[in-house]
Design an enzyme around this catalytic site. Structure first.
Site, short mmCIF file in Angstrom:
data_model
loop_
_atom_site.label_atom_id
_atom_site.label_comp_id
_atom_site.label_asym_id
_atom_site.label_seq_id
_atom_site.Cartn_x
_atom_site.Cartn_y
_atom_site.Cartn_z
N THR A 173 0.83 -1.07 0.06
CA THR A 173 -0.13 -0.06 0.16
C THR A 173 0.75 1.38 -0.07
O THR A 173 1.95 1.27 0.77
CB THR A 173 -0.97 -0.15 1.08
OG1 THR A 173 -1.61 -1.29 1.06
CG2 THR A 173 -1.67 1.22 1.30
N CYS A 202 33.82 5.22 10.50
CA CYS A 202 34.29 4.56 11.35
C CYS A 202 35.24 5.04 12.20
O CYS A 202 36.02 6.11 12.10
CB CYS A 202 35.37 3.58 10.45
SG CYS A 202 35.39 3.91 8.76
#
Lengths: 393, 396
Positions: free
Chosen positions: A237, A326
């Site tokens: 939907t 990182c």
């Protein structure tokens, strides 16, 4: 004074967009697939939104599919194209600086037996169209090249690549335009782009919504199976309020494109010049200004650690990005994009990305520059104490 | 038998070995068990004949309640049991009904019975009870066979004064002593694998826990600090709410960097951490410090390193992991649920300013000499000004 300079990560939703979302939540909550009037009314609105999205994209209505965002669009285009074209061949061309949403799809396909050629950029972060052309083979079925790189702002030669691929019917040319959609023109038909990914929240729209354009000349197979929404391309939907907001954001971006471009170009120049004048030992990463999206400025501050600069600036409410998330010692390799451009470890470690939006102001830039100067000095001093920048005691 | 209630038998490991103080320890343990079950309504908990009996409304899943009880320090094991009168006929019937239940739930086919007669006035002796109950269960549960060597299920029959308890499972607890029976310690919580384990081990011996965390913001990230709070939250699920004091060490590290030899950065920083921790411990009524130090694990934890660190404070320092191997510490961390959080990759303040070649055999006299150029008192006081205290509560 706070300053949000991480607009390539996400942007603040504009009030006009929030209004469009709320309006859809309240007044268009029927399911467009329902047969009754309420469903039909939502369907009518969806149709109007699709028309607008098509016009912003420079495509036809039946070429627009609403998705959950950039990642889903990339996945659908890449897996969908390979699914449709695998009988014609098993070779993919992409670049080493794509977003993970593209790189990881290619890696998966590689595991499934496809061959992937990844083109490295030059030291300016731009991939050469000739290198892409040279990599073409008889069995190439997909070329995926981003329009603008998210870390450096480098604009890729998608027009030239598109032209080279124009008459090769068994190749689909996909372009990840998440960073450029609504910011600089990208005429898909003129450039010969067969599939394009865009995302709502990079242009002051809502998160969790985006679009995929697929040329009517090309066929891809859908990823999701189900009720057949979006003409079978994307079952599930429809995210009606999200789509309402996205389309409003795209419309605003389109209308204000030139104005916004001028605004952010001035901001970028101001920050760039300021840094070059006031902070020694820096390197601007990415191409010359005319090949760079003015929404992004990537700078290496030598002898610093970008993540520390980020935390120092956040104390003053100034938000930037390191381009690489990182922080661990074990994974200290830094940005794969900057490494692909041949930057040294010191250059990648000190690389900060500033990304602008139409909501930023000159005063914010000046404040940022002042704080940045201070942060860089402190950071350099501190790191030199532990001998991490090579100074011996 | 009360069908609306689940009954649990709780065995008290080491507490049971106490002499004169036994009632005290039992009382504290009972209190701890009640506290750990506070989230349930209408809990009854009583001690009787060296055991603790808990009853909870049957709407609460018995496995979850048993698990909650098993996590209380001082509990050796816990069993969900069914209860009946100490009368042979009633025992047969209850045992058979119980076994029928297990056949349905787990599909068991073989069993054996072990009986215990705590009530020595009961007219039948233990082996005989086992034999008779076994015979009756066989008669009433047709699918079952007896297998004394490898039964699918051991049916325990515990005949006590007036009441008999029948159960098949024993969930092992952690043992140890009830929390609050052994003072309070301040753990230096880094965010790594070791320190949460060290805190947990001391808590298991009945010690209340408070924590101090050192960071170097903005050289360490707020996410790293959040991770420490996450670890404290896991610890809190064993030892109740924990206060965490966060202290910024950056100015001290900067002063060391500017004035002392580079290779002594880590060891000098650690001495300051100990000194600051001691102050915080004193201010908060802690009896001792606790660290996750482990001999030989890293450069600052060599024998000489430990001597130098230990010398920084006069308060006793507990190092429960001192002689464990890393793999054993990791096993405990996994077992208590801190491991996955500990291995998230954020830098703590020890690693940010890690020297290239840290001293591994520091000499106390040399370190003291290096330290003497610093205004220790002023630095400590300034660091303490950055102290932020957060109370972390267990997730329910």
């Amino acid at each position: 004074m706070p300053a949000y300079l991480d607009n390539s990560a996400t942007t603040q939703e504009r009030p006009e967009v929030t209004e469009a979302v709320m309006d859809a939540v309240k007044n268009a909550w029927g399911n467009p697939s329902s047969l009754h009037r309420m469903g039909m009314e939502t369907e009518k609105k969806m149709k109007a939104w699709r028309r607008t999205a098509a016009s912003v994209t420079g495509a036809a209505e039946e070429e627009i599919y609403f998705t959950s965002g950039g990642t889903e669009s990339d996945n659908t285009a890449i897996f969908g194209a390979c699914g449709a074209l695998k009988r014609a061949g098993r070779h993919i061309i992409t670049t080493s600086i794509e977003h993970h949403a593209v790189l990881e799809c290619c890696r998966r396909l590689e595991e499934e037996g496809f061959e992937v050629t990844r083109i490295d950029p030059g030291s300016d972060g731009v991939v050469s169209a000739d290198a892409v052309k040279a990599a073409l083979r008889e069995d190439t079925i997909l070329v995926s090249v981003m329009h603008v790189n998210n870390e450096t702002g480098a604009i890729q030669p998608v027009k030239e690549i598109g032209e080279a691929l124009r008459h090769r019917d068994h190749i689909l040319f996909h372009c990840d335009a998440v960073q450029s959609y609504g910011k600089i023109p990208l005429p898909v038909k003129e450039y010969g782009i067969d599939a394009l990914s865009a995302s709502g929240h990079k242009i002051h729209g809502p998160k969790g919504v985006g679009l995929l354009y697929v040329s009517r000349e090309k066929r891809i197979v859908p990823l999701l199976c189900g009720g057949g929404q979006e003409r079978g391309m994307r079952s599930g939907t429809e995210n009606v309020p999200g789509i309402a907001g996205f389309v409003r954001a795209a419309q605003l971006a389109q209308e204000e494109m030139q104005e916004n471009l001028q605004h952010v170009s001035a901001l970028r120049t101001r920050l760039k010049e300021g840094i070059l004048q006031e902070i020694p030992d820096v390197r601007i990463n990415g191409p010359e200004d005319d090949l760079c999206l003015p929404y992004i400025l990537n700078v290496s501050f030598m002898g610093t650690r970008a993540e520390v600069l980020l935390h120092m600036l956040e104390q003053d409410g100034i938000y930037v990005s390191t381009g690489s998330a990182c922080s661990s010692r074990s994974n200290k390799k830094g940005s794969y994009v900057l490494r692909a451009m041949g930057l040294s470890p010191e250059e990648t470690e000190g690389a900060v990305r500033f990304s602008f939006s139409c909501l930023n102001t000159e005063a914010e830039i000046d404040e940022t520059l002042a704080r940045l100067k201070d942060a860089v000095t402190k950071n350099r001093k501190m790191l030199s104490l532990t001998g991490k920048s090579g100074r011996k005691r | 038998m009360d069908k609306d209630k689940n009954t649990f038998i709780v065995r008290c490991g080491e507490v049971a070995l106490k002499g004169m103080n036994k009632p005290y320890f039992e009382r504290v343990l009972l209190e701890r068990i009640r506290k750990s079950l506070k989230k349930y309504d209408d809990v009854e908990a009583q001690r009787r004949e060296g055991l603790i009996f808990v009853k909870t409304p049957a709407v609460y899943e018995k496995e979850t309640v048993a698990r909650d009880i098993s996590r209380v320090f001082g509990v050796a094991s816990v069993s969900h049991a069914v209860e009946t009168e100490s009368d042979l006929e009633a025992i047969y019937e209850t045992a058979a009904e119980y076994m029928n239940g297990l056949i349905g739930e787990r599909g068991i086919q073989t069993f054996k019975v072990e009986a215990k007669r705590a009530d020595k006035t009961f007219p039948v002796e233990s082996p005989d009870i086992a034999r008779r109950v076994g015979g009756e269960v066989l008669k009433r549960c047709k699918v079952l066979h007896v297998d004394v060597h490898h039964p699918d299920c051991v049916l325990y029959v515990n005949v006590r004064h007036g009441r008999t308890y029948i159960y098949a499972d024993k969930l092992k607890g952690f043992g140890g002593l009830p929390l609050g029976t052994n003072g309070k310690g301040l753990i230096l919580l880094s965010g790594g694998i070791d320190s949460p384990v060290a805190a947990w081990m001391m808590a298991k011996r009945g010690m209340m826990i408070e924590a101090v965390h050192f960071h170097s913001y903005p050289y360490t990230s707020e996410r790293a600090q959040e991770k420490v709070y996450d670890l404290a939250r896991i610890l809190a699920s064993y030892c109740g709410r924990i206060r965490v004091h966060a202290v910024n060490l950056l100015d001290i590290q900067q002063a060391i960097g500017e004035n002392c030899p580079e290779d002594e950065m880590t060891i000098l920083s650690r001495r300051f951490m100990m000194m600051i921790a001691e102050r915080i411990a004193e201010a908060n009524g802690c009896d001792m410090l606790i660290t996750g130090e482990n001999i030989g694990q890293v450069a600052s934890q060599t024998a000489q390193g430990l001597v130098v660190t230990d010398n920084a404070v006069s308060m006793p320092v507990m190092r429960p992991l001192i002689a464990l191997d890393k793999v054993d510490i990791m096993d405990i961390a996994r077992n208590i649920g801190t491991y996955e959080t500990s291995i998230q990759p954020f830098e703590d303040c020890c690693t940010v300013f890690l020297p290239k070649h840290p001293v591994t055999k520091p000499k106390l006299s040399r370190i003291l000499e290096s330290e003497s150029v610093l205004d220790k008192e002023a630095l400590i006081r300034k660091a303490l000004e950055t102290q932020e205290t957060v109370t972390v509560v267990p997730e329910m």
